[in-house]
Motif scaffolding. Structure first.
Motif, PDB file in Angstrom:
ATOM      1  N   MET A  53      42.267  20.477  83.411  1.00 38.85           N
ATOM      2  CA  MET A  53      40.981  20.935  82.892  1.00 38.85           C
ATOM      3  C   MET A  53      41.183  21.650  81.562  1.00 38.85           C
ATOM      4  O   MET A  53      42.222  22.242  81.304  1.00 38.85           O
ATOM      5  CB  MET A  53      40.341  21.910  83.871  1.00 38.85           C
ATOM      6  CG  MET A  53      40.039  21.334  85.222  1.00 38.85           C
ATOM      7  SD  MET A  53      38.634  20.229  85.222  1.00 38.85           S
ATOM      8  CE  MET A  53      37.315  21.377  84.883  1.00 38.85           C
ATOM      9  N   LEU A  63      35.774  26.005  87.705  1.00 44.50           N
ATOM     10  CA  LEU A  63      36.180  24.854  86.910  1.00 44.50           C
ATOM     11  C   LEU A  63      35.077  23.793  86.826  1.00 44.50           C
ATOM     12  O   LEU A  63      34.941  23.121  85.809  1.00 44.50           O
ATOM     13  CB  LEU A  63      37.453  24.244  87.501  1.00 44.50           C
ATOM     14  CG  LEU A  63      38.684  25.150  87.389  1.00 44.50           C
ATOM     15  CD1 LEU A  63      39.865  24.534  88.120  1.00 44.50           C
ATOM     16  CD2 LEU A  63      39.018  25.406  85.936  1.00 44.50           C
ATOM     17  N   SER A  64      34.298  23.661  87.877  1.00 43.63           N
ATOM     18  CA  SER A  64      33.199  22.686  87.818  1.00 43.63           C
ATOM     19  C   SER A  64      32.230  23.039  86.705  1.00 43.63           C
ATOM     20  O   SER A  64      31.812  22.174  85.929  1.00 43.63           O
ATOM     21  CB  SER A  64      32.436  22.649  89.145  1.00 43.63           C
ATOM     22  OG  SER A  64      33.107  21.861  90.077  1.00 43.63           O
ATOM     23  N   TRP A 101      33.574  22.569  83.374  1.00 50.71           N
ATOM     24  CA  TRP A 101      33.584  21.138  83.019  1.00 50.71           C
ATOM     25  C   TRP A 101      32.242  20.685  82.475  1.00 50.71           C
ATOM     26  O   TRP A 101      32.150  19.992  81.477  1.00 50.71           O
ATOM     27  CB  TRP A 101      33.963  20.322  84.255  1.00 50.71           C
ATOM     28  CG  TRP A 101      33.839  18.831  84.093  1.00 50.71           C
ATOM     29  CD1 TRP A 101      32.867  18.031  84.621  1.00 50.71           C
ATOM     30  CD2 TRP A 101      34.705  17.968  83.364  1.00 50.71           C
ATOM     31  NE1 TRP A 101      33.089  16.718  84.269  1.00 50.71           N
ATOM     32  CE2 TRP A 101      34.215  16.650  83.490  1.00 50.71           C
ATOM     33  CE3 TRP A 101      35.865  18.170  82.622  1.00 50.71           C
ATOM     34  CZ2 TRP A 101      34.828  15.547  82.904  1.00 50.71           C
ATOM     35  CZ3 TRP A 101      36.470  17.074  82.022  1.00 50.71           C
ATOM     36  CH2 TRP A 101      35.960  15.792  82.171  1.00 50.71           C
ATOM     37  N   ASP A 102      31.159  21.121  83.131  1.00 59.50           N
ATOM     38  CA  ASP A 102      29.852  20.586  82.722  1.00 59.50           C
ATOM     39  C   ASP A 102      29.046  21.555  81.859  1.00 59.50           C
ATOM     40  O   ASP A 102      27.896  21.275  81.534  1.00 59.50           O
ATOM     41  CB  ASP A 102      29.051  20.125  83.938  1.00 59.50           C
ATOM     42  CG  ASP A 102      28.434  21.265  84.720  1.00 59.50           C
ATOM     43  OD1 ASP A 102      28.756  22.427  84.427  1.00 59.50           O
ATOM     44  OD2 ASP A 102      27.616  20.986  85.611  1.00 59.50           O
ATOM     45  N   ARG A 158      27.976  24.646  82.406  1.00 57.33           N
ATOM     46  CA  ARG A 158      27.065  25.630  83.005  1.00 57.33           C
ATOM     47  C   ARG A 158      27.752  26.985  83.104  1.00 57.33           C
ATOM     48  O   ARG A 158      28.967  27.072  83.102  1.00 57.33           O
ATOM     49  CB  ARG A 158      26.618  25.167  84.389  1.00 57.33           C
ATOM     50  CG  ARG A 158      25.782  23.907  84.322  1.00 57.33           C
ATOM     51  CD  ARG A 158      24.908  23.766  85.532  1.00 57.33           C
ATOM     52  NE  ARG A 158      24.149  22.525  85.460  1.00 57.33           N
ATOM     53  CZ  ARG A 158      23.006  22.320  86.109  1.00 57.33           C
ATOM     54  NH1 ARG A 158      22.508  23.256  86.854  1.00 57.33           N
ATOM     55  NH2 ARG A 158      22.375  21.175  86.002  1.00 57.33           N
TER      56      ARG A 158
END
Lengths: 388, 240
Positions: free
Chosen positions: A97, A136-137, A140-141, A143
């Protein structure tokens, strides 16, 4: 408060073998790392993506201009990773990431959420630390962190109050919901403690409903504003509000003064959702063990679920659960970003936290302890720990 | 330990588990390969598994979380690609069209495979999310109604711990009633009459976006079927 550093030889030994710290020359860092670390080409005869050959578009969150590295040396993965903490075992795809400086506009928050927040304080022989990290999500996007926490004292300084909240990601106002839920829970509990000489006499069920109604009122205003007309939200049912504004919330109280045996009273208030409350017991210094007081998810279920029933939806009547915190124990209240990888405590995360939380930590060290990278641990994370 | 609430003392024994705490989402892609699929229909169906695998590969937040299994069925059913994470799939054998359309064989194989895959994941220390089946057919079933109803009942029995959510997609000559009859759980049934190859191509983004919506960065919990990609098609019937 006197703290003796525990000996954690067994856990430390296990963990050292499992933790991998990325070295500066590791191949996974820098721009393009995700593509470089991709799997081997697949043969499917369908024109599928060959990750080694196809110049694919940058993933979401790639900083503008990152592909034009010029003659600068690649930045090591240990630096560029969004969390940057210890790698536990093989974090698989999460090791590749990259941080995102891009934050999509989310909800109506005027204040930009920081990726990390932390604080710590000591009171009457207790040490308290809290931290919240963008997962991490969401890194990634693009937010923001959708968790929130509050730690502080009751007015009479007799109780530590800790609140964690986890905004439901699918809701547009998730971060606002987590902040509002934790703040309202904090306010209500602090007020109730001020108005009562004995917490056992507090009407916790009424308190739970009060918090829910306040969160609902806040949600109605924000959801209305989201539609362009703040007054339009006033009549919305809780279910409609929760589609856009929803959060889990859990509170733990720890009494500052111990009894004659050194034990301190603990009260747990699970207002909504799937947070985990756990105790790290170090009475056997060489074999620290986790006791999961309340797991966010049923550990014995054949099929697990991520579904929660968040605030401001109606909840079962709130019941206070009482316990005790003994000397050399650490009470941890965590959102599922830590609770899920912690699981029953016998996990890499359990071993890592037992090692790192063996002694009280300053705020930044506590934050770092929560920044571990582990497969499956991509959610936002929030933890409050109380060392007795 | 003196917590007075119900407690369970869990000391690390046998070393910490690397898999514990990881939640895996098993996805079963079931494709009709009866003779009527021959030609551009099969070409379109052939892209489904690679498209799903590519979506998983491209997003590191789901790459290790999804296991994809490809099953083909006509008069019989067989596993084409056993459940695997996208990065472990090295090749996808080509599909061949032949024979009739026996749903019962597919349902029976699904009952067997959902249990095997989920039990294996649990044995490896993973937690398992409820599996999902994306079932794609272009024609009316040719097996006995009693057989397929019984096989479907066995697959979706509430007492079966790993019963999947079943999403049914019917294209071409598939009839709405026979497709809708086999939706289950939080699944949907989608009926797209008309050009079957075009319909099959339109289903691909429904499957990929649904997997992302279910376990991606903004998953709410549970299966989410995103049929937004069908909005531009005429004569699409979605039942949930």
């Amino acid at each position: 408060m006197s703290m003796t550093e525990p000996t954690l030889e067994l856990v430390a030994g296990d963990l050292e073998a499992l933790i991998r710290v990325t070295q500066p020359d590791a191949p996974s860092g820098g721009p393009g790392a995700a593509a470089q670390a991709g799997p081997e080409p697949r043969s499917d005869g369908s024109g599928g993506v060959d990750p080694d050959a196809s110049p694919t578009a940058d993933p979401p969150g790639t900083p503008v201009g990152s592909s034009a590295a010029g003659d600068r040396e690649p930045v090591p993965a240990a630096v560029t990773h969004p969390l940057g903490g210890a790698f536990l075992g093989d974090p698989a795809s999460l090791r590749d990431m990259r941080p995102s400086t891009v934050h999509q506009p989310t909800g109506l928050s005027v204040r930009r959420r920081h990726d990390f927040e932390c604080e710590a304080f000591a009171v009457g022989g207790l040490h308290v630390a809290g931290a919240s990290l963008r997962g991490l999500s969401h890194s990634w996007d693009g937010r923001p962190n959708q968790d929130a926490f509050f730690v502080g004292m009751s007015e009479d300084q007799r109780w530590v109050i800790a609140v964690v909240a986890d905004g439901v990601s699918a809701a547009a106002l998730a971060a606002d919901a987590a902040e509002a839920s934790s703040r309202e829970a904090w306010r209500a509990v602090r007020h109730a403690l001020s108005a009562s000489t004995d917490p056992r006499e507090i009407d916790w069920a009424a308190l739970g409903e009060t918090v829910r109604q306040r969160v609902l009122a806040r949600g109605r205003r924000l959801v209305g504003a989201l539609s362009g007309d703040a007054s339009a939200g006033q009549e919305l049912p809780a279910e409609a509000v929760a589609e856009h504004f929803a959060s889990t919330t859990e509170v733990v109280l720890v009494e500052v003064a111990p009894d004659a045996d050194g034990a301190r009273r603990v009260v747990r208030l699970a207002l909504a959702g799937d947070s985990t409350c756990a105790v790290l017991d170090q009475s056997d210094a060489e074999n620290p063990s986790w006791t999961i007081w309340s797991a966010g998810k049923d550990p014995d279920a054949a099929v697990t679920s991520n579904a929660v029933r968040p605030l401001p939806l109606p909840q079962p009547e709130l019941v206070a659960t009482w316990g005790q915190l003994l000397p050399r124990q650490v009470l941890a209240l965590v959102t599922d970003g830590i609770g899920d990888p912690l699981a029953d405590g016998t996990t890499l995360t359990g071993a890592h936290l037992a090692l790192r939380w063996g002694t009280p930590l300053a705020a930044v060290k506590f934050l770092d302890s929560c920044a571990f990278v582990v497969a499956g641990g991509e959610d936002d994370r929030t933890a409050v720990a109380v060392w007795a | 330990m003196s917590i007075t609430a119900p407690t369970q003392v869990l000391s690390p024994t046998g070393g910490p588990s690397e898999a514990a705490g990881q939640k895996i989402f098993p996805v079963f892609l079931v494709i009709d390969t009866s003779w009527s699929m021959k030609g551009d229909r099969l070409d379109a169906a052939q892209t489904m598994a690679p498209a799903l695998l590519d979506v998983c590969l491209e997003d590191p937040t789901i790459r290790d979380k999804v296991r994809v299994e490809l099953i083909a069925f006509n008069a019989t059913a067989s596993v084409v690609v056993p459940a695997a994470r996208a990065s472990d799939v090295r090749s996808i054998p080509p599909l061949h069209a032949a024979g009739g359309t026996a749903y019962a064989g597919a349902f029976t194989l699904l009952r067997q495979r959902t249990e095997e895959v989920c039990q294996e994941l649990r044995a490896d220390g993973f937690k398992v999310l409820r599996p999902v089946v994306f079932f794609i057919s272009d024609g009316e079933p040719t097996d006995s109604e009693q057989d397929r109803d019984q096989a479907f009942t066995d697959l979706t029995d509430p007492g079966y711990a790993f019963r999947p959510n079943v999403c049914m997609f019917g294209v071409g000559e598939a009839e709405q009633e026979s497709i809708a009859a086999y939706r289950s759980g939080r699944g949907v049934s989608v009926h797209i009459p008309g050009d079957a190859a075009r319909a099959l191509a339109a289903i691909v983004p429904v499957i990929t976006s649904s997997v992302l919506a279910s376990v991606g960065p903004n998953a709410q919990g549970g299966l989410v079927i995103d049929t937004g990609a069908l909005d531009d098609l005429d004569d699409v019937y979605v039942y949930d």
